[in-house]
Design an enzyme around this catalytic site. Structure first.
Site, PDB file in Angstrom:
ATOM      1  N   CYS A 140     -23.466 -17.296 -25.353  1.00  0.00           N
ATOM      2  CA  CYS A 140     -22.253 -17.919 -25.336  1.00  0.00           C
ATOM      3  C   CYS A 140     -22.558 -19.709 -24.840  1.00  0.00           C
ATOM      4  O   CYS A 140     -21.631 -20.253 -24.971  1.00  0.00           O
ATOM      5  CB  CYS A 140     -21.340 -17.301 -24.250  1.00  0.00           C
ATOM      6  SG  CYS A 140     -20.926 -15.697 -25.022  1.00  0.00           S
ATOM      7  N   HIS A 277     -16.111 -22.683 -21.892  1.00  0.00           N
ATOM      8  CA  HIS A 277     -16.237 -21.483 -22.623  1.00  0.00           C
ATOM      9  C   HIS A 277     -15.130 -20.609 -22.593  1.00  0.00           C
ATOM     10  O   HIS A 277     -14.871 -20.466 -21.589  1.00  0.00           O
ATOM     11  CB  HIS A 277     -17.516 -20.865 -22.335  1.00  0.00           C
ATOM     12  CG  HIS A 277     -17.805 -19.636 -23.059  1.00  0.00           C
ATOM     13  ND1 HIS A 277     -17.712 -19.429 -24.472  1.00  0.00           N
ATOM     14  CD2 HIS A 277     -17.939 -18.331 -22.593  1.00  0.00           C
ATOM     15  CE1 HIS A 277     -17.844 -17.980 -24.658  1.00  0.00           C
ATOM     16  NE2 HIS A 277     -18.272 -17.463 -23.646  1.00  0.00           N
ATOM     17  N   ASN A 307     -13.211 -14.297 -27.619  1.00  0.00           N
ATOM     18  CA  ASN A 307     -14.475 -14.823 -27.124  1.00  0.00           C
ATOM     19  C   ASN A 307     -15.478 -14.997 -28.580  1.00  0.00           C
ATOM     20  O   ASN A 307     -15.825 -13.959 -28.724  1.00  0.00           O
ATOM     21  CB  ASN A 307     -15.191 -14.217 -26.354  1.00  0.00           C
ATOM     22  CG  ASN A 307     -16.712 -14.915 -25.695  1.00  0.00           C
ATOM     23  OD1 ASN A 307     -17.016 -15.799 -26.317  1.00  0.00           O
ATOM     24  ND2 ASN A 307     -17.226 -14.200 -24.582  1.00  0.00           N
TER      25      ASN A 307
HETATM   26  O1  UT7 Z   1     -19.009 -15.006 -22.668  1.00  0.00           O
HETATM   27  C1  UT7 Z   1     -19.512 -14.522 -21.474  1.00  0.00           C
HETATM   28  C2  UT7 Z   1     -19.522 -13.157 -21.628  1.00  0.00           C
HETATM   29  N1  UT7 Z   1     -18.328 -12.347 -21.214  1.00  0.00           N
HETATM   30  C3  UT7 Z   1     -17.530 -12.886 -20.110  1.00  0.00           C
HETATM   31  O2  UT7 Z   1     -17.526 -13.789 -19.587  1.00  0.00           O
HETATM   32  C4  UT7 Z   1     -16.817 -11.862 -19.408  1.00  0.00           C
HETATM   33  C5  UT7 Z   1     -16.692 -11.421 -17.909  1.00  0.00           C
HETATM   34  N2  UT7 Z   1     -15.916 -10.423 -17.507  1.00  0.00           N
HETATM   35  C6  UT7 Z   1     -14.671 -10.272 -17.881  1.00  0.00           C
HETATM   36  O3  UT7 Z   1     -13.832 -10.919 -18.286  1.00  0.00           O
HETATM   37  C7  UT7 Z   1     -14.123  -8.958 -17.133  1.00  0.00           C
HETATM   38  O4  UT7 Z   1     -14.976  -8.502 -16.274  1.00  0.00           O
HETATM   39  C8  UT7 Z   1     -13.467  -7.878 -18.252  1.00  0.00           C
HETATM   40  C9  UT7 Z   1     -12.367  -8.516 -18.957  1.00  0.00           C
HETATM   41  C10 UT7 Z   1     -14.756  -7.676 -19.090  1.00  0.00           C
HETATM   42  C11 UT7 Z   1     -13.139  -6.598 -17.480  1.00  0.00           C
HETATM   43  O5  UT7 Z   1     -11.980  -6.803 -16.445  1.00  0.00           O
HETATM   44  P1  UT7 Z   1     -11.957  -6.419 -15.057  1.00  0.00           P
HETATM   45  O6  UT7 Z   1     -10.839  -6.830 -14.284  1.00  0.00           O
HETATM   46  O7  UT7 Z   1     -13.462  -6.514 -14.398  1.00  0.00           O
HETATM   47  O8  UT7 Z   1     -11.908  -4.734 -15.406  1.00  0.00           O
HETATM   48  P2  UT7 Z   1     -12.977  -3.540 -15.148  1.00  0.00           P
HETATM   49  O9  UT7 Z   1     -14.159  -3.691 -15.678  1.00  0.00           O
HETATM   50  O10 UT7 Z   1     -13.171  -3.312 -13.585  1.00  0.00           O
HETATM   51  O11 UT7 Z   1     -12.149  -2.482 -15.405  1.00  0.00           O
HETATM   52  C12 UT7 Z   1     -11.051  -2.028 -14.736  1.00  0.00           C
HETATM   53  C13 UT7 Z   1     -10.317  -0.589 -15.460  1.00  0.00           C
HETATM   54  C14 UT7 Z   1     -11.203   0.171 -15.752  1.00  0.00           C
HETATM   55  O12 UT7 Z   1     -10.695   1.515 -15.526  1.00  0.00           O
HETATM   56  P3  UT7 Z   1     -10.766   2.391 -14.116  1.00  0.00           P
HETATM   57  O13 UT7 Z   1     -12.165   2.687 -13.995  1.00  0.00           O
HETATM   58  O14 UT7 Z   1     -10.392   1.616 -12.965  1.00  0.00           O
HETATM   59  O15 UT7 Z   1      -9.926   3.656 -14.525  1.00  0.00           O
HETATM   60  C15 UT7 Z   1     -11.503   0.513 -17.037  1.00  0.00           C
HETATM   61  O16 UT7 Z   1     -12.185   1.456 -17.550  1.00  0.00           O
HETATM   62  O17 UT7 Z   1      -9.790  -0.926 -16.523  1.00  0.00           O
HETATM   63  C16 UT7 Z   1     -10.439  -0.068 -17.708  1.00  0.00           C
HETATM   64  N3  UT7 Z   1     -10.629  -0.965 -18.912  1.00  0.00           N
HETATM   65  C17 UT7 Z   1      -9.638  -1.118 -19.717  1.00  0.00           C
HETATM   66  N4  UT7 Z   1      -8.352  -0.435 -19.952  1.00  0.00           N
HETATM   67  C18 UT7 Z   1      -7.828  -0.699 -21.015  1.00  0.00           C
HETATM   68  C19 UT7 Z   1     -11.601  -1.596 -19.499  1.00  0.00           C
HETATM   69  N5  UT7 Z   1     -11.367  -2.208 -20.663  1.00  0.00           N
HETATM   70  C20 UT7 Z   1     -10.329  -1.641 -20.993  1.00  0.00           C
HETATM   71  C21 UT7 Z   1      -9.353  -1.983 -21.945  1.00  0.00           C
HETATM   72  N6  UT7 Z   1      -8.049  -1.536 -22.013  1.00  0.00           N
HETATM   73  N7  UT7 Z   1      -9.772  -2.588 -22.935  1.00  0.00           N
END
Ligand code: UT7
Length: 350
Positions: A140, A277, A307
């Site tokens: 990225c 980014h 992204n």
């Molecule tokens: O380009 C550089 C690379 N990428 C980034 O910079 C991305 C960096 N990370 C992020 O943007 C965030 O960490 C994410 C958007 C990937 C995830 O957001 P988060 O607030 O950290 O969510 P999480 O991973 O802690 O997940 C929270 C909950 C989980 O459920 P439980 O375990 O709390 O029941 C996940 O399973 O959300 C669930 N979840 C989803 N639910 C619905 C994860 N993905 C999804 C989804 N739809 N697509």
């Protein structure tokens, strides 16, 4: 009168020797921006469409990332096709012919083939006969790495006119059953045309003022593709420890800009346009808050494009250029972080 004598450089064996002026009283050779262009595949996939295939919802994706939709390449549409489609409007905007290009640096993590470099295909498709063309892989942050390489080659006189490209088809390396990653990415390409020229020395002179690059390979496993030529022999799928990446993205991208601002003797309030980014709206908002940059100075495309990895920054620059948000003389600050981790920043006096 010359301060530093004309320097004779040979930009690759196919070039005749030429004289390049590196420094003059009060002026230095810099990479000046001539223009940029972008391309997004025709097909748009909305969050609602994804929700028909995996356990997710438009509400979750919007709230946690700001993403509403992404563009996805058609079957048979390659990274090189996207790159060429971005280079054409960039060249048009720059007002130059493709044959004037003597350097192509293309950032991608999704090359057409393992080798040769996708940049070579772009060169051939644009009908460019005499140029140095190669790829850079820093995920990225790839566009900032490519910009840094091109800028240094131009400033040293090894190249005169460059295409710096970010192009990706991340849709081909996504695990479409992993809702934690597949909703985050899209396909696209952007390109910037740079040309060497004399510019006032110091941060008020136009051109690329600086690039700052950083890498910490101890985070290799936080964001990677579980395949490749020397591991599985297959290309594999993207895997990410989302929260780990998130934390580092906010801190490192903001810090990289602070370092660049200080190195150029500027202050954060001098920034006219912040082009981070585009991975997650919450990351972008945290960075602009920490830097004290007002919302109207921040370019945001993540909602409509998601992204696109190395393509987010040139696509965002193109968006700002086409909406007249960048004017000559503006101070534009770029910053990105991606797999590795590799991250960096650049300041450009447009
Ligand atoms: O380009 C550089 C690379 N990428 C980034 O910079 C991305 C960096 N990370 C992020 O943007 C965030 O960490 C994410 C958007 C990937 C995830 O957001 P988060 O607030 O950290 O969510 P999480 O991973 O802690 O997940 C929270 C909950 C989980 O459920 P439980 O375990 O709390 O029941 C996940 O399973 O959300 C669930 N979840 C989803 N639910 C619905 C994860 N993905 C999804 C989804 N739809 N697509």
């Amino acid at each position: 009168m010359l301060m530093k004598a004309d320097t004779i450089h040979q930009a690759g064996s196919q070039y005749p020797e030429r004289h390049v002026l590196l420094e003059q009283e009060g002026a230095v050779r810099k990479s000046l921006v001539l223009g940029c262009g972008g391309y997004l595949p025709e097909r748009i996939v909305t969050n609602d469409e994804l929700a028909t295939r995996i356990d997710t919802s438009d509400a979750w994706i919007r709230k946690r990332t700001g993403i509403r939709q992404r563009h996805i390449a058609a079957e048979g549409e390659l990274t090189s096709d996207l790159a060429v489609a971005a280079c054409r409007p960039a060249l048009e905007r720059a007002g130059i012919d493709a044959e004037e290009i003597d350097l192509i640096v293309l950032a991608t993590s999704t090359p057409d083939n393992t080798f040769p470099a996708t940049a070579t295909k772009v060169q051939a498709q644009l009908g460019i006969k005499r140029a140095i063309a190669f790829d850079v892989q820093a995920v990225c942050s790839g566009f900032i790495y490519a910009l840094s390489v091109a800028d240094n080659m131009i400033r040293l006189g090894q190249a005169q006119t460059a295409l710096v490209v970010g192009a990706e088809v991340f849709s081909r390396i996504l695990d479409w059953e992993d809702r934690g990653t597949c909703v985050l990415f899209g396909d696209g390409a952007g390109a910037l045309v740079l040309r060497g020229g004399m510019s006032d020395a110091g941060s008020s002179g136009r051109g690329v003022l600086s690039t700052h690059l950083f890498t910490d390979g101890s985070h290799y496993d936080s964001l990677y593709v579980d395949g490749g030529p020397s591991t599985t022999g297959k290309s594999g799928y993207l895997r990410m420890a989302g929260q780990e990446v998130y934390r580092h993205a906010v801190h490192n991208m903001a810090e990289a800009i602070e370092i660049a601002i200080e190195a150029n003797g500027l202050s954060l309030s001098d920034i006219d346009l912040l082009v981070p980014h585009q991975a997650n709206i919450r990351i972008i908002e945290s960075i602009s808050r920490r830097l004290g940059v007002d919302n109207e100075k921040v370019v945001i495309t993540v909602g409509s494009q998601a992204n696109t990895s190395a393509a987010t920054i040139p696509l965002a620059l193109t968006n700002a250029q086409n909406n007249d948000r960048i004017q000559p003389g503006h101070l534009v600050a770029l910053s990105a972080l991606g797999g590795g981790f590799a991250w960096g920043s650049s300041l450009i006096r447009w």
